[in-house]
Design an enzyme around this catalytic site. Structure first.
Site, short mmCIF file in Angstrom:
data_model
loop_
_atom_site.label_atom_id
_atom_site.label_comp_id
_atom_site.label_asym_id
_atom_site.label_seq_id
_atom_site.Cartn_x
_atom_site.Cartn_y
_atom_site.Cartn_z
N PRO A 88 -2.19 -0.14 3.87
CA PRO A 88 -1.05 -0.64 4.66
C PRO A 88 -1.34 -0.65 6.16
O PRO A 88 -0.66 -1.33 6.92
CB PRO A 88 0.09 0.34 4.34
CG PRO A 88 -0.33 1.05 3.11
CD PRO A 88 -1.83 1.05 3.09
N GLU A 115 -3.87 10.01 -0.77
CA GLU A 115 -3.55 9.85 0.66
C GLU A 115 -4.59 8.99 1.38
O GLU A 115 -4.63 8.96 2.61
CB GLU A 115 -3.44 11.21 1.35
CG GLU A 115 -2.49 12.20 0.67
CD GLU A 115 -1.11 11.63 0.44
OE1 GLU A 115 -0.54 11.03 1.38
OE2 GLU A 115 -0.59 11.75 -0.69
N ARG A 153 -8.90 -19.02 -5.83
CA ARG A 153 -8.33 -20.35 -6.09
C ARG A 153 -8.72 -21.37 -5.03
O ARG A 153 -8.51 -22.56 -5.22
CB ARG A 153 -6.80 -20.27 -6.25
CG ARG A 153 -6.07 -19.83 -5.02
CD ARG A 153 -4.57 -19.71 -5.27
NE ARG A 153 -3.89 -20.99 -5.44
CZ ARG A 153 -3.67 -21.87 -4.46
NH1 ARG A 153 -4.08 -21.61 -3.24
NH2 ARG A 153 -3.04 -23.00 -4.70
N ASP A 168 -2.74 -28.13 1.29
CA ASP A 168 -2.22 -28.84 2.46
C ASP A 168 -0.83 -28.39 2.86
O ASP A 168 -0.55 -28.26 4.04
CB ASP A 168 -2.19 -30.34 2.21
CG ASP A 168 -3.59 -30.91 2.27
OD1 ASP A 168 -3.78 -32.04 1.83
OD2 ASP A 168 -4.48 -30.19 2.75
N1 4GX Z 1 -1.82 -3.35 1.21
N2 4GX Z 1 -1.95 0.96 -0.68
C1 4GX Z 1 -4.03 2.20 -0.20
C2 4GX Z 1 -4.09 4.63 -0.31
C3 4GX Z 1 -3.90 4.98 1.13
C4 4GX Z 1 -2.91 5.89 1.52
C5 4GX Z 1 -2.76 6.19 2.86
C6 4GX Z 1 -4.56 4.74 3.36
C7 4GX Z 1 -3.59 5.63 3.76
C8 4GX Z 1 -1.71 -1.35 0.29
C9 4GX Z 1 -0.97 -2.40 0.88
C10 4GX Z 1 -1.15 -0.08 -0.22
C11 4GX Z 1 -1.32 2.18 -1.13
C12 4GX Z 1 -3.40 0.96 -0.80
C13 4GX Z 1 -1.98 3.41 -0.52
N3 4GX Z 1 -4.71 4.42 2.05
N4 4GX Z 1 -2.98 -1.75 0.28
N5 4GX Z 1 -3.42 3.41 -0.74
N6 4GX Z 1 0.34 -2.43 1.13
O1 4GX Z 1 0.04 0.04 -0.22
O2 4GX Z 1 -3.05 -2.94 0.83
#
Ligand code: 4GX
Length: 265
Positions: A88, A115, A153, A168
């Site tokens: 995130p 985490e 895709r 497009d």
């Molecule tokens: N877009 N996640 C990563 C583990 C995590 C936890 C804390 C870093 C810090 C997500 C998203 C996503 C959930 C993947 C937590 N990484 N990944 N994961 N939204 O929510 O890509």
């Protein structure tokens, strides 16, 4: 194009990549997907891949060594592979980034759990961090699938040959127009007459206007970037008027209902 996915849950990927368009793209050799279980690269006999965070706090952190060894093994085959970490905290993923990434021959997608990963993984191995949206998943696996799906895709031959036009519409940054198929009458809900008129110009104009209507109602932010013709601007003027009218009609109906409803006390 080749994708290497580093994960603790390899089983999560079997059906999305076994079915439909992606399944066929793999069969045809247009994309290659390799799933790598990070646990296979753990150093100890219990194959530990996570540990408590230094400094305390809840949850577990993914250890650096198994991920480092997994990435090094993949990179020994192709040092140019780009490492993407799904998180995130990453840069928001969009169609433009999908198009850019489609030109890489090889991507390594690192899926975090718990985490997240030890910061030294990011420092030493990660080239780019991507977020698929402002919400929290249980891990990076679904995010990796989203990214791979959106990129795949766009590759030549993955969709049918007549599908480049689909791109497009997002390229012009408008939402898609409404689609209908048989039956003409579903329980009194009819298909717009213009679509059975056979008049291709009227159909094209109707679709353009409805694409503009949807975009204006649901994603006005996209209109700012869109390249609009004088006709588009005329359509938008009409849409705004029509929206005013329909709001007045709604209010009328609401008043009518209110008059008929007894308000107790
Ligand atoms: N877009 N996640 C990563 C583990 C995590 C936890 C804390 C870093 C810090 C997500 C998203 C996503 C959930 C993947 C937590 N990484 N990944 N994961 N939204 O929510 O890509």
């Amino acid at each position: 194009m080749r994708f290497d996915i580093l994960t603790l849950f390899p089983g999560m990927f079997s059906s999305p990549f076994g079915e439909s368009i992606l399944g066929r793209a793999i069969e045809k050799g247009l994309i290659q997907i390799r799933i790598i279980n990070i646990r296979d690269f753990a150093l100890d006999k219990h194959q530990v891949v996570d540990d408590a965070p230094y400094g305390g706090g809840q949850g577990m952190v993914m250890k650096v060594e198994p991920i480092a060894r997994a990435i090094e093994q993949v990179k020994s085959g192709d040092a140019s592979a780009r490492v993407i970490y799904l998180t995130p905290q990453g840069r928001p993923f969009d169609q433009e980034r999908a198009r850019e990434l489609a030109s890489y021959p090889r991507l390594i997608l690192l899926c975090g759990r718990y985490e997240g990963v030890d910061e030294r993984v990011r420092d030493r191995f990660v080239d780019e961090e991507i977020s698929i949206g402002d919400y929290v998943l249980t891990g990076g696996e679904l995010a990796a699938m989203v990214v791979i799906d959106a990129i795949s895709r766009l590759l030549p031959g993955v969709l049918g040959s007549d599908r480049s036009a689909v791109e497009d519409s997002f390229f012009n940054s408008l939402l898609e127009y409404p689609q209908y198929t048989r039956p003409f009458d579903f329980k009194g809900s009819l298909v717009p007459e213009v679509l059975i008129s056979g008049n291709h110009q009227s159909i094209a104009q109707w679709r353009r206007k409805e694409a503009l209507r949807r975009t204006w109602l649901q994603r006005p932010d996209l209109l700012e970037k869109a390249r609009l013709s004088p006709e588009d601007r005329r359509f938008l003027g009409e849409i705004k008027k029509e929206n005013c009218k329909s709001q007045m009609a709604d209010r009328e109906l609401e008043n009518h209902r209110a008059e008929k409803t007894e308000i107790p006390n």
